[in-house]
Design a protein around this motif. Structure first.
Motif, PDB file in Angstrom:
ATOM      1  N   LEU A 223      26.179 -40.476  73.855  1.00 48.74           N
ATOM      2  CA  LEU A 223      26.696 -41.679  73.205  1.00 48.74           C
ATOM      3  C   LEU A 223      25.566 -42.680  72.969  1.00 48.74           C
ATOM      4  O   LEU A 223      25.464 -43.295  71.903  1.00 48.74           O
ATOM      5  CB  LEU A 223      27.800 -42.307  74.068  1.00 48.74           C
ATOM      6  CG  LEU A 223      28.562 -43.500  73.486  1.00 48.74           C
ATOM      7  CD1 LEU A 223      29.166 -43.148  72.131  1.00 48.74           C
ATOM      8  CD2 LEU A 223      29.636 -43.969  74.450  1.00 48.74           C
ATOM      9  N   LEU A 224      24.696 -42.820  73.967  1.00 49.79           N
ATOM     10  CA  LEU A 224      23.543 -43.709  73.816  1.00 49.79           C
ATOM     11  C   LEU A 224      22.624 -43.219  72.700  1.00 49.79           C
ATOM     12  O   LEU A 224      22.129 -44.011  71.897  1.00 49.79           O
ATOM     13  CB  LEU A 224      22.772 -43.810  75.135  1.00 49.79           C
ATOM     14  CG  LEU A 224      21.493 -44.661  75.082  1.00 49.79           C
ATOM     15  CD1 LEU A 224      21.835 -46.124  74.805  1.00 49.79           C
ATOM     16  CD2 LEU A 224      20.696 -44.535  76.373  1.00 49.79           C
ATOM     17  N   CYS A 225      22.410 -41.901  72.632  1.00 49.01           N
ATOM     18  CA  CYS A 225      21.537 -41.345  71.583  1.00 49.01           C
ATOM     19  C   CYS A 225      22.083 -41.662  70.188  1.00 49.01           C
ATOM     20  O   CYS A 225      21.314 -41.928  69.263  1.00 49.01           O
ATOM     21  CB  CYS A 225      21.403 -39.826  71.761  1.00 49.01           C
ATOM     22  SG  CYS A 225      20.376 -39.356  73.176  1.00 49.01           S
ATOM     23  N   ALA A 226      23.422 -41.623  70.054  1.00 50.58           N
ATOM     24  CA  ALA A 226      24.035 -41.954  68.768  1.00 50.58           C
ATOM     25  C   ALA A 226      23.758 -43.407  68.408  1.00 50.58           C
ATOM     26  O   ALA A 226      23.438 -43.729  67.247  1.00 50.58           O
ATOM     27  CB  ALA A 226      25.537 -41.698  68.826  1.00 50.58           C
ATOM     28  N   TRP A 227      23.845 -44.299  69.387  1.00 44.27           N
ATOM     29  CA  TRP A 227      23.530 -45.712  69.133  1.00 44.27           C
ATOM     30  C   TRP A 227      22.053 -45.894  68.784  1.00 44.27           C
ATOM     31  O   TRP A 227      21.704 -46.674  67.903  1.00 44.27           O
ATOM     32  CB  TRP A 227      23.878 -46.565  70.349  1.00 44.27           C
ATOM     33  CG  TRP A 227      25.343 -46.764  70.572  1.00 44.27           C
ATOM     34  CD1 TRP A 227      26.310 -46.900  69.619  1.00 44.27           C
ATOM     35  CD2 TRP A 227      26.016 -46.835  71.830  1.00 44.27           C
ATOM     36  NE1 TRP A 227      27.542 -47.070  70.215  1.00 44.27           N
ATOM     37  CE2 TRP A 227      27.393 -47.031  71.560  1.00 44.27           C
ATOM     38  CE3 TRP A 227      25.599 -46.763  73.152  1.00 44.27           C
ATOM     39  CZ2 TRP A 227      28.347 -47.154  72.571  1.00 44.27           C
ATOM     40  CZ3 TRP A 227      26.533 -46.886  74.160  1.00 44.27           C
ATOM     41  CH2 TRP A 227      27.901 -47.068  73.870  1.00 44.27           C
ATOM     42  N   LEU A 228      21.206 -45.167  69.494  1.00 43.72           N
ATOM     43  CA  LEU A 228      19.770 -45.298  69.245  1.00 43.72           C
ATOM     44  C   LEU A 228      19.384 -44.789  67.865  1.00 43.72           C
ATOM     45  O   LEU A 228      18.386 -45.246  67.292  1.00 43.72           O
ATOM     46  CB  LEU A 228      18.982 -44.550  70.326  1.00 43.72           C
ATOM     47  CG  LEU A 228      19.057 -45.144  71.737  1.00 43.72           C
ATOM     48  CD1 LEU A 228      18.325 -44.245  72.729  1.00 43.72           C
ATOM     49  CD2 LEU A 228      18.480 -46.556  71.776  1.00 43.72           C
ATOM     50  N   SER A 229      20.162 -43.850  67.323  1.00 45.13           N
ATOM     51  CA  SER A 229      19.915 -43.376  65.962  1.00 45.13           C
ATOM     52  C   SER A 229      20.000 -44.523  64.969  1.00 45.13           C
ATOM     53  O   SER A 229      19.224 -44.601  64.007  1.00 45.13           O
ATOM     54  CB  SER A 229      20.930 -42.284  65.587  1.00 45.13           C
ATOM     55  OG  SER A 229      20.729 -41.133  66.372  1.00 45.13           O
ATOM     56  N   LYS A 230      20.945 -45.423  65.204  1.00 45.77           N
ATOM     57  CA  LYS A 230      21.088 -46.602  64.343  1.00 45.77           C
ATOM     58  C   LYS A 230      19.837 -47.485  64.437  1.00 45.77           C
ATOM     59  O   LYS A 230      19.367 -48.034  63.435  1.00 45.77           O
ATOM     60  CB  LYS A 230      22.332 -47.375  64.769  1.00 45.77           C
ATOM     61  CG  LYS A 230      22.513 -48.743  64.126  1.00 45.77           C
ATOM     62  CD  LYS A 230      22.832 -48.657  62.659  1.00 45.77           C
ATOM     63  CE  LYS A 230      23.358 -49.970  62.100  1.00 45.77           C
ATOM     64  NZ  LYS A 230      22.529 -51.150  62.345  1.00 45.77           N
TER      65      LYS A 230
END
Length: 410
Positions: A223-230
């Motif tokens: 979930l954090l990785c998805a946010w970091l993609s942004k």
């Protein structure tokens, strides 16, 4: 030596059995003052290790303290006796935290009062629970005092149990709060998490990954990785804007449309992976312009010192964009042994051009789609991504009126 003996003391019923046999050798069948004080310290030092024997062991200490006629402040036992039912229970950590709140003081002050060593399991567990209680009450992205304190290594590095530090627990709590509230990750919490554990997308053999992310719940990490993609996308756009603003009027005119395109894609699709590849000159510039914790994970790009490449994946669709006049590449599979999927410290620009194109054509017997950022590029990109690869795009929201009419006519 006393500290070593205490920490090596056998836990549970065996320890109590040994002590009870020892007591039987005393005339009054109770421990002496010094031995009793040592026993109290064993409880503090072994608070977590005692596990299910904590209640039995604590009750035994309480019984021994109540048998003693303790006067004055001899070895601090009078105070320990007065609060024995609180200190030697399986909820001693909760009581210590309540004392901190009642007395408006610090846990260190309370621990010193009762001679609880700061390296003991009771202190460390109480310390962690004190912060956990505060963290669990936070609102998404709240800039509370506890968040500032959590950025201190002496705090987030405290051991919670044999597997996790306070930092592990804190990261999971923050991600959980954001997930439950469907809230975006903002800078203050992002910088706190990355300041503790670093970027989870670093290679697994790196120390940060081994110490932190290998222990943290994988769903929360993803979930954090998805946010970091942004954040990767935002950083790429910022590099694009800075370069265009300084050196290239054509890029500056094109920037708003490229920004709108990327933000549209990212807001409507599940981006499963992103990578930044940055040339030497750009690296030097961003290091001068941004604080360290504001720079996302990137790989050094060799062969083009003034280029930045942004790779992102939407399900099975792979897209590569770049600064300058770099053409967009769209394809459905990453060739075997592609350097793009590896996490080396640096990568040559050829891995995104001739090497990639040839490997893809050789393995899949078709060519990668190339779209140059000239006239009509955005319509071509939408056609390929939406119609050919089923990427979620709303052309009427992304295009202006004239562009939308052209899109419909094709």
């Amino acid at each position: 030596n006393r500290k070593k003996n205490i920490t090596l003391a056998p836990p549970g019923h065996f320890l109590i059995y040994v002590i009870k046999n020892l007591i039987n050798s005393y005339p009054k069948h109770c421990l002496g003052i010094v031995a009793l004080r040592e026993l109290c310290q064993v409880f503090f030092w072994s608070y977590q290790s005692l596990n299910s024997y904590k209640v039995e062991f604590g009750s035994f200490i309480i019984e021994q303290l109540e048998k003693k006629d303790i006067k004055g402040s001899l070895f601090g036992l009078a105070l320990l006796k007065k609060y024995s039912r609180n200190l030697f229970s399986n909820k001693a950590h909760e009581w210590l935290i309540s004392k901190v709140n009642e007395d408006h003081t610090t846990l260190l002050t309370i621990a010193n009062k009762f001679e609880i060593n700061t390296k003991s399991e009771l202190f460390k567990y109480s310390f962690c629970k004190y912060y956990i209680d505060k963290l669990e009450k936070l609102k998404p992205n709240e800039n509370a005092e506890v968040i500032k304190e959590l950025q201190n290594k002496d705090i987030y590095g405290i051991e919670f149990d044999e597997n996790k530090k306070l930092g592990h627990i804190a990261i999971e709590i923050l991600i959980t709060i954001l997930g439950k509230n469907r809230a975006p990750l903002e800078d203050i919490w992002k910088n706190t998490i990355l300041g503790i554990a670093g970027d989870p997308r670093y290679p697994k053999e790196k120390e940060n990954y081994r110490v932190w992310w290998s222990v943290i719940d994988k769903e929360k990490m993803n979930l954090l990785c998805a946010w970091l993609s942004k954040f990767d996308m935002d950083f790429f756009l910022q590099i694009l804007h800075d370069y265009a603003n300084d050196k290239n009027e054509d890029m500056l005119r094109m920037y708003p449309k490229r920004k709108k395109f990327l933000e549209h894609i990212f807001s409507r699709n599940n981006i499963t992976s992103t990578r930044l590849f940055i040339g030497k000159n750009i690296i030097n510039t961003i290091r001068r312009s941004y604080p360290r914790d504001a720079i996302p994970y990137y790989t050094k790009l060799i062969g083009r010192s003034d280029l930045t490449i942004f790779y992102y994946r939407i399900g099975h669709t792979h897209v590569i964009e770049g600064s300058h006049s770099w053409p967009m590449r769209i394809f459905d599979n990453l060739p075997d042994n592609s350097e793009i999927s590896e996490y080396n410290d640096e990568i040559h620009v050829n891995a995104f051009t001739s090497n990639l194109d040839k490997s893809y054509e050789r393995q899949y017997n078709k060519q990668i789609i190339l779209i140059r950022h000239g006239s009509g590029w955005i319509i071509k990109a939408i056609k390929k991504l939406k119609d050919q690869y089923n990427v979620l795009i709303e052309p009427d929201k992304l295009l202006d009126y004239d562009e939308y009419q052209k899109y419909l006519s094709k």
